[in-house]
Design a protein around this motif. Structure first.
Motif, mmCIF file in Angstrom:
data_model
loop_
_atom_site.group_PDB
_atom_site.id
_atom_site.type_symbol
_atom_site.label_atom_id
_atom_site.label_comp_id
_atom_site.label_asym_id
_atom_site.label_seq_id
_atom_site.Cartn_x
_atom_site.Cartn_y
_atom_site.Cartn_z
ATOM 1 N N MET A 1 0.850 -1.174 0.000
ATOM 2 C CA MET A 1 0.000 0.000 0.000
ATOM 3 C C MET A 1 0.898 1.239 0.000
ATOM 4 O O MET A 1 1.856 1.318 0.766
ATOM 5 C CB MET A 1 -0.900 -0.033 1.231
ATOM 6 C CG MET A 1 -1.747 1.190 1.408
ATOM 7 S SD MET A 1 -2.810 0.995 2.857
ATOM 8 C CE MET A 1 -3.742 2.459 2.724
ATOM 9 N N LEU A 3 0.860 5.455 0.344
ATOM 10 C CA LEU A 3 0.085 6.603 0.798
ATOM 11 C C LEU A 3 0.877 7.859 0.450
ATOM 12 O O LEU A 3 1.958 8.085 0.990
ATOM 13 C CB LEU A 3 -0.135 6.493 2.307
ATOM 14 C CG LEU A 3 -1.069 7.487 2.963
ATOM 15 C CD1 LEU A 3 -2.484 7.354 2.405
ATOM 16 C CD2 LEU A 3 -1.091 7.242 4.464
ATOM 17 N N THR A 17 -1.119 8.526 8.135
ATOM 18 C CA THR A 17 -0.219 7.387 8.219
ATOM 19 C C THR A 17 -0.600 6.474 9.373
ATOM 20 O O THR A 17 -0.700 5.246 9.206
ATOM 21 C CB THR A 17 1.233 7.869 8.379
ATOM 22 O OG1 THR A 17 1.585 8.649 7.232
ATOM 23 C CG2 THR A 17 2.188 6.701 8.513
ATOM 24 N N ALA A 20 -3.760 4.568 8.582
ATOM 25 C CA ALA A 20 -3.531 3.488 7.615
ATOM 26 C C ALA A 20 -2.831 2.302 8.283
ATOM 27 O O ALA A 20 -3.131 1.144 7.973
ATOM 28 C CB ALA A 20 -2.705 3.995 6.437
ATOM 29 N N LEU A 21 -1.921 2.577 9.212
ATOM 30 C CA LEU A 21 -1.224 1.490 9.914
ATOM 31 C C LEU A 21 -2.188 0.651 10.746
ATOM 32 O O LEU A 21 -2.000 -0.560 10.886
ATOM 33 C CB LEU A 21 -0.119 2.056 10.814
ATOM 34 C CG LEU A 21 1.177 2.428 10.121
ATOM 35 C CD1 LEU A 21 2.091 3.185 11.080
ATOM 36 C CD2 LEU A 21 1.882 1.189 9.583
ATOM 37 N N LEU A 24 -3.569 -2.320 8.878
ATOM 38 C CA LEU A 24 -2.657 -3.375 8.438
ATOM 39 C C LEU A 24 -2.549 -4.474 9.474
ATOM 40 O O LEU A 24 -2.727 -4.249 10.667
ATOM 41 C CB LEU A 24 -1.260 -2.805 8.190
ATOM 42 C CG LEU A 24 -1.094 -1.789 7.071
ATOM 43 C CD1 LEU A 24 0.378 -1.386 6.959
ATOM 44 C CD2 LEU A 24 -1.590 -2.329 5.748
ATOM 45 N N GLU A 28 2.914 -6.437 7.937
ATOM 46 C CA GLU A 28 2.609 -5.847 6.632
ATOM 47 C C GLU A 28 3.289 -4.489 6.547
ATOM 48 O O GLU A 28 3.559 -3.851 7.558
ATOM 49 C CB GLU A 28 1.104 -5.694 6.427
ATOM 50 C CG GLU A 28 0.405 -6.997 6.154
ATOM 51 C CD GLU A 28 -1.064 -6.818 5.802
ATOM 52 O OE1 GLU A 28 -1.538 -7.599 4.965
ATOM 53 O OE2 GLU A 28 -1.722 -5.918 6.361
ATOM 54 N N LEU A 30 3.683 -0.503 4.814
ATOM 55 C CA LEU A 30 3.037 0.678 4.263
ATOM 56 C C LEU A 30 4.141 1.589 3.761
ATOM 57 O O LEU A 30 5.127 1.816 4.469
ATOM 58 C CB LEU A 30 2.231 1.390 5.364
ATOM 59 C CG LEU A 30 1.686 2.776 5.046
ATOM 60 C CD1 LEU A 30 0.597 2.686 3.969
ATOM 61 C CD2 LEU A 30 1.126 3.433 6.305
ATOM 62 N N THR A 65 9.257 3.423 4.176
ATOM 63 C CA THR A 65 8.612 2.128 4.231
ATOM 64 C C THR A 65 8.495 1.740 5.692
ATOM 65 O O THR A 65 9.486 1.650 6.400
ATOM 66 C CB THR A 65 9.424 1.072 3.457
ATOM 67 O OG1 THR A 65 9.577 1.506 2.103
ATOM 68 C CG2 THR A 65 8.734 -0.279 3.484
ATOM 69 N N LYS A 68 4.705 -2.839 10.042
ATOM 70 C CA LYS A 68 3.962 -2.879 11.298
ATOM 71 C C LYS A 68 4.541 -3.958 12.202
ATOM 72 O O LYS A 68 4.855 -5.066 11.755
ATOM 73 C CB LYS A 68 2.485 -3.133 11.038
ATOM 74 C CG LYS A 68 1.624 -3.000 12.271
ATOM 75 C CD LYS A 68 0.154 -3.024 11.919
ATOM 76 C CE LYS A 68 -0.689 -2.840 13.164
ATOM 77 N NZ LYS A 68 -2.115 -2.763 12.830
#
Length: 71
Positions: A1, A3, A17, A20-21, A24, A28, A30, A65, A68
């Motif tokens: 993904m 962003l 951010t 979005a985390l 996940l 994974e 982001l 990058t 998580k």
């Protein structure tokens, strides 16, 4: 993904951010693209235990990058 946070004023990139985390799964990744180095975000990621790698881009933006942490 990926962003893309370019063109947003703080604290929007950090808020987007972190949101979005949350979506996940552990381990994974982001990728975010920011206009500036997100120093406050780095402190938050350290506190949460997430791993991140930063690459400065030719246009002065930053590609980060974030992986998580395992929960």
């Amino acid at each position: 993904m990926i962003l893309d946070n370019r063109g947003l004023e703080p604290p929007q990139p950090m808020m987007r951010t972190l949101s979005a985390l949350e979506d996940l799964n552990a381990k994974e990744a982001l990728v975010i693209i920011n206009d500036r180095r997100p120093m406050f975000l780095f402190a938050e990621l350290d506190e949460l235990g997430h791993h991140y790698e930063t690459e400065e881009q030719g246009d002065g933006s930053f590609r980060i990058t974030i992986t998580k942490s395992g929960e």
